[in-house]
Design a protein around this motif. Structure first.
Motif, PDB file in Angstrom:
ATOM      1  N   PHE A  53       2.254   2.504  -7.187  1.00  0.00           N
ATOM      2  CA  PHE A  53       3.066   2.024  -6.072  1.00  0.00           C
ATOM      3  C   PHE A  53       3.817   0.767  -6.483  1.00  0.00           C
ATOM      4  CE2 PHE A  53       3.681  -0.912  -2.554  1.00  0.00           C
ATOM      5  CZ  PHE A  53       4.475  -0.124  -1.721  1.00  0.00           C
ATOM      6  N   ARG A  54       5.096   0.757  -6.208  1.00  0.00           N
ATOM      7  CA  ARG A  54       5.930  -0.432  -6.401  1.00  0.00           C
ATOM      8  C   ARG A  54       6.886  -0.526  -5.219  1.00  0.00           C
ATOM      9  NH1 ARG A  54       6.219   1.594 -11.877  1.00  0.00           N
ATOM     10  NH2 ARG A  54       5.031   0.261 -13.298  1.00  0.00           N
ATOM     11  N   ALA A  55       7.214  -1.727  -4.823  1.00  0.00           N
ATOM     12  CA  ALA A  55       8.127  -1.925  -3.700  1.00  0.00           C
ATOM     13  C   ALA A  55       9.570  -1.804  -4.177  1.00  0.00           C
ATOM     14  CB  ALA A  55       7.870  -3.280  -3.048  1.00  0.00           C
ATOM     15  N   GLU A  56       9.886  -0.666  -4.767  1.00  0.00           N
ATOM     16  CA  GLU A  56      11.239  -0.381  -5.231  1.00  0.00           C
ATOM     17  C   GLU A  56      11.445   1.130  -5.204  1.00  0.00           C
ATOM     18  OE1 GLU A  56      10.607  -0.285 -10.054  1.00  0.00           O
ATOM     19  OE2 GLU A  56      10.788  -2.259  -9.084  1.00  0.00           O
ATOM     20  N   VAL A  57      12.711   1.537  -5.062  1.00  0.00           N
ATOM     21  CA  VAL A  57      13.024   2.959  -4.938  1.00  0.00           C
ATOM     22  C   VAL A  57      12.663   3.693  -6.228  1.00  0.00           C
ATOM     23  CG1 VAL A  57      14.899   4.632  -4.659  1.00  0.00           C
ATOM     24  CG2 VAL A  57      14.805   2.596  -3.215  1.00  0.00           C
ATOM     25  N   LEU A  58      11.996   4.825  -6.074  1.00  0.00           N
ATOM     26  CA  LEU A  58      11.560   5.630  -7.207  1.00  0.00           C
ATOM     27  C   LEU A  58      12.706   6.485  -7.732  1.00  0.00           C
ATOM     28  CD1 LEU A  58       9.033   6.600  -8.872  1.00  0.00           C
ATOM     29  CD2 LEU A  58       8.832   8.437  -7.178  1.00  0.00           C
ATOM     30  N   ALA A  62      13.924  10.525 -13.384  1.00  0.00           N
ATOM     31  CA  ALA A  62      13.192   9.954 -14.517  1.00  0.00           C
ATOM     32  C   ALA A  62      11.699  10.258 -14.407  1.00  0.00           C
ATOM     33  CB  ALA A  62      13.420   8.447 -14.571  1.00  0.00           C
ATOM     34  N   THR A  63      11.170  10.238 -13.199  1.00  0.00           N
ATOM     35  CA  THR A  63       9.741  10.458 -12.996  1.00  0.00           C
ATOM     36  C   THR A  63       9.317  11.869 -13.402  1.00  0.00           C
ATOM     37  OG1 THR A  63       9.647   8.855 -11.192  1.00  0.00           O
ATOM     38  CG2 THR A  63       7.902  10.512 -11.247  1.00  0.00           C
ATOM     39  N   PHE A  64      10.130  12.863 -13.037  1.00  0.00           N
ATOM     40  CA  PHE A  64       9.789  14.254 -13.342  1.00  0.00           C
ATOM     41  C   PHE A  64      10.437  14.762 -14.627  1.00  0.00           C
ATOM     42  CE2 PHE A  64       8.906  14.025  -8.798  1.00  0.00           C
ATOM     43  CZ  PHE A  64       7.712  14.723  -8.691  1.00  0.00           C
ATOM     44  N   GLY A  65      11.369  14.006 -15.167  1.00  0.00           N
ATOM     45  CA  GLY A  65      12.030  14.427 -16.398  1.00  0.00           C
ATOM     46  C   GLY A  65      13.031  15.545 -16.203  1.00  0.00           C
ATOM     47  N   ARG A  66      13.497  15.725 -14.976  1.00  0.00           N
ATOM     48  CA  ARG A  66      14.511  16.738 -14.703  1.00  0.00           C
ATOM     49  C   ARG A  66      15.129  16.455 -13.336  1.00  0.00           C
ATOM     50  NH1 ARG A  66      11.495  22.395 -12.821  1.00  0.00           N
ATOM     51  NH2 ARG A  66      10.345  21.526 -11.044  1.00  0.00           N
ATOM     52  N   GLN A  67      16.230  17.106 -13.057  1.00  0.00           N
ATOM     53  CA  GLN A  67      16.869  17.008 -11.748  1.00  0.00           C
ATOM     54  C   GLN A  67      16.563  18.289 -10.987  1.00  0.00           C
ATOM     55  OE1 GLN A  67      21.013  15.997 -11.942  1.00  0.00           O
ATOM     56  NE2 GLN A  67      20.980  15.057  -9.918  1.00  0.00           N
ATOM     57  N   ALA A  68      15.849  18.174  -9.877  1.00  0.00           N
ATOM     58  CA  ALA A  68      15.408  19.333  -9.102  1.00  0.00           C
ATOM     59  C   ALA A  68      15.184  18.901  -7.663  1.00  0.00           C
ATOM     60  CB  ALA A  68      14.108  19.892  -9.696  1.00  0.00           C
ATOM     61  N   PRO A  69      15.096  19.857  -6.724  1.00  0.00           N
ATOM     62  CA  PRO A  69      14.748  19.500  -5.349  1.00  0.00           C
ATOM     63  C   PRO A  69      13.407  18.767  -5.316  1.00  0.00           C
ATOM     64  CG  PRO A  69      15.482  21.783  -5.478  1.00  0.00           C
ATOM     65  CD  PRO A  69      15.330  21.310  -6.887  1.00  0.00           C
ATOM     66  N   VAL A  70      13.290  17.796  -4.411  1.00  0.00           N
ATOM     67  CA  VAL A  70      12.071  16.991  -4.313  1.00  0.00           C
ATOM     68  C   VAL A  70      11.486  17.119  -2.913  1.00  0.00           C
ATOM     69  CG1 VAL A  70      11.076  14.669  -4.435  1.00  0.00           C
ATOM     70  CG2 VAL A  70      12.873  15.344  -6.047  1.00  0.00           C
ATOM     71  N   VAL A  71      10.190  17.442  -2.849  1.00  0.00           N
ATOM     72  CA  VAL A  71       9.451  17.533  -1.591  1.00  0.00           C
ATOM     73  C   VAL A  71       8.337  16.497  -1.616  1.00  0.00           C
ATOM     74  CG1 VAL A  71       7.879  18.966  -0.222  1.00  0.00           C
ATOM     75  CG2 VAL A  71       9.990  19.943  -1.134  1.00  0.00           C
ATOM     76  N   GLU A 128       3.817   3.174   3.568  1.00  0.00           N
ATOM     77  CA  GLU A 128       4.422   2.176   2.688  1.00  0.00           C
ATOM     78  C   GLU A 128       5.245   2.833   1.585  1.00  0.00           C
ATOM     79  OE1 GLU A 128       1.521  -0.580   1.278  1.00  0.00           O
ATOM     80  OE2 GLU A 128       1.190  -1.442   3.267  1.00  0.00           O
ATOM     81  N   VAL A 129       4.792   3.987   1.101  1.00  0.00           N
ATOM     82  CA  VAL A 129       5.573   4.729   0.111  1.00  0.00           C
ATOM     83  C   VAL A 129       6.932   5.091   0.686  1.00  0.00           C
ATOM     84  CG1 VAL A 129       5.724   6.897  -1.175  1.00  0.00           C
ATOM     85  CG2 VAL A 129       3.585   5.605  -1.166  1.00  0.00           C
ATOM     86  N   MET A 130       6.933   5.622   1.915  1.00  0.00           N
ATOM     87  CA  MET A 130       8.190   5.993   2.569  1.00  0.00           C
ATOM     88  C   MET A 130       9.105   4.791   2.706  1.00  0.00           C
ATOM     89  SD  MET A 130       8.590   9.194   3.531  1.00  0.00           S
ATOM     90  CE  MET A 130       9.755   8.901   4.835  1.00  0.00           C
ATOM     91  N   GLU A 131       8.522   3.689   3.131  1.00  0.00           N
ATOM     92  CA  GLU A 131       9.326   2.494   3.419  1.00  0.00           C
ATOM     93  C   GLU A 131       9.964   1.917   2.170  1.00  0.00           C
ATOM     94  OE1 GLU A 131       8.816  -1.946   5.464  1.00  0.00           O
ATOM     95  OE2 GLU A 131       7.147  -0.503   5.503  1.00  0.00           O
ATOM     96  N   HIS A 132       9.235   1.906   1.065  1.00  0.00           N
ATOM     97  CA  HIS A 132       9.684   1.165  -0.109  1.00  0.00           C
ATOM     98  C   HIS A 132      10.169   2.028  -1.276  1.00  0.00           C
ATOM     99  CE1 HIS A 132       8.286  -2.626   1.567  1.00  0.00           C
ATOM    100  NE2 HIS A 132       7.114  -2.053   1.838  1.00  0.00           N
ATOM    101  N   MET A 133       9.640   3.247  -1.425  1.00  0.00           N
ATOM    102  CA  MET A 133       9.886   3.991  -2.661  1.00  0.00           C
ATOM    103  C   MET A 133      10.795   5.205  -2.516  1.00  0.00           C
ATOM    104  SD  MET A 133       6.187   3.790  -4.613  1.00  0.00           S
ATOM    105  CE  MET A 133       6.905   4.269  -6.188  1.00  0.00           C
ATOM    106  N   ILE A 134      11.026   5.645  -1.281  1.00  0.00           N
ATOM    107  CA  ILE A 134      11.832   6.849  -1.078  1.00  0.00           C
ATOM    108  C   ILE A 134      13.214   6.467  -0.561  1.00  0.00           C
ATOM    109  CG2 ILE A 134      11.952   9.101   0.035  1.00  0.00           C
ATOM    110  CD1 ILE A 134       9.562   8.746  -1.856  1.00  0.00           C
TER     111      ILE A 134
END
Length: 240
Positions: A53-58, A62-71, A128-134
């Motif tokens: 968890f970090r207070a910055e947009v994820l 880069a996290t998944f190593g590809r561009q794809a739909p995210v759920v 908190e994830v919703m507020e800060h990372m998404i």
């Protein structure tokens, strides 16, 4: 998690004068033993599949190593449904939130056993994830299955599905993105339906409750309940 309201600690600099803000938690931290297999999965697979968890947009690309739909999945329990859905929808990436360590370890173990690459786990409070990372307008869908119904009336304020939180979820969805909820507690299903129907940015994909989408598997608990005649209610809404 705790059944009591949590207090946000003021900074030491102004501790004497700072007001005490009370934050209602929608979850309770249950005690549970982490098995040896789960501990091994946490140790060996955690560095790859756990997102701190970090207070910055994820950056999901880069996290998944590809561009794809995210759920985003909120509260995956022991991860059985999450693992199966990720295998079924392999072209979609799943960002899964859960605070309980045994559940996180169990899902990591399944990831290793089935070589699942499209799941990343955040062991943190989803609010908190919703507020800060998404980022706003970044999600293709949100799954919330069998959240704590908080049966007693005095605890209804702890239910996750409230107008303010749904507003936040909607702001994170792309146009056309969906919100899929499921519960086995009919009074909570009724509240969910009322709250989602009242949000003018959402439209119900069914007349009332939806048929269970094919991608959502029946859990062992759900199968047992159905055999006993208990109901399960799915709701699927889309952002206009």
């Amino acid at each position: 998690m705790t059944d009591d309201n949590q207090q946000a600690a003021p900074s030491s600099e102004n501790a004497a004068d700072a007001p005490h803000h009370r934050t209602i938690k929608s979850f309770v931290m249950r005690a549970g033993r982490t098995t040896e297999g789960q501990e091994r999965a946490l140790r060996e697979l955690g560095p790859r599949f756990l997102v701190p968890f970090r207070a910055e947009v994820l950056d999901t690309t880069a996290t998944f190593g590809r561009q794809a739909p995210v759920v985003l999945e909120i509260g995956f329990g022991m991860g059985d449904a999450t693992a199966q859905i990720a295998q079924t929808l392999s072209d979609t990436d799943f960002l899964a939130c859960e605070v309980h360590e045994p559940g996180v370890g169990a899902l990591l173990k399944k990831i290793g056993e089935h070589d699942i690459t499209n799941i990343r786990i955040l062991q943190h409070d989803a609010v908190e994830v919703m507020e800060h990372m998404i980022a706003e307008g970044s999600l293709d869908g949100v799954h919330i299955y069998f959240p704590d119904p908080w049966h007693k009336k005095r605890h209804h304020k702890r239910r996750l599905i409230q107008p303010t939180f749904v507003d936040q979820l909607v702001s994170r969805l792309k146009p056309g993105g969906y919100l899929h909820l499921a519960t086995d507690w009919e009074p909570y299903a009724q509240q969910m339906l009322e709250v989602l129907s009242a949000n003018t940015a959402l439209r119900n994909t069914a007349g009332s409750y939806a048929d269970k989408p094919a991608y959502r598997p029946l859990t062992k608990f759900e199968n047992r309940g159905l055999r006993l005649g208990h109901g399960v209610w799915d709701l699927v809404f889309r952002k206009a």
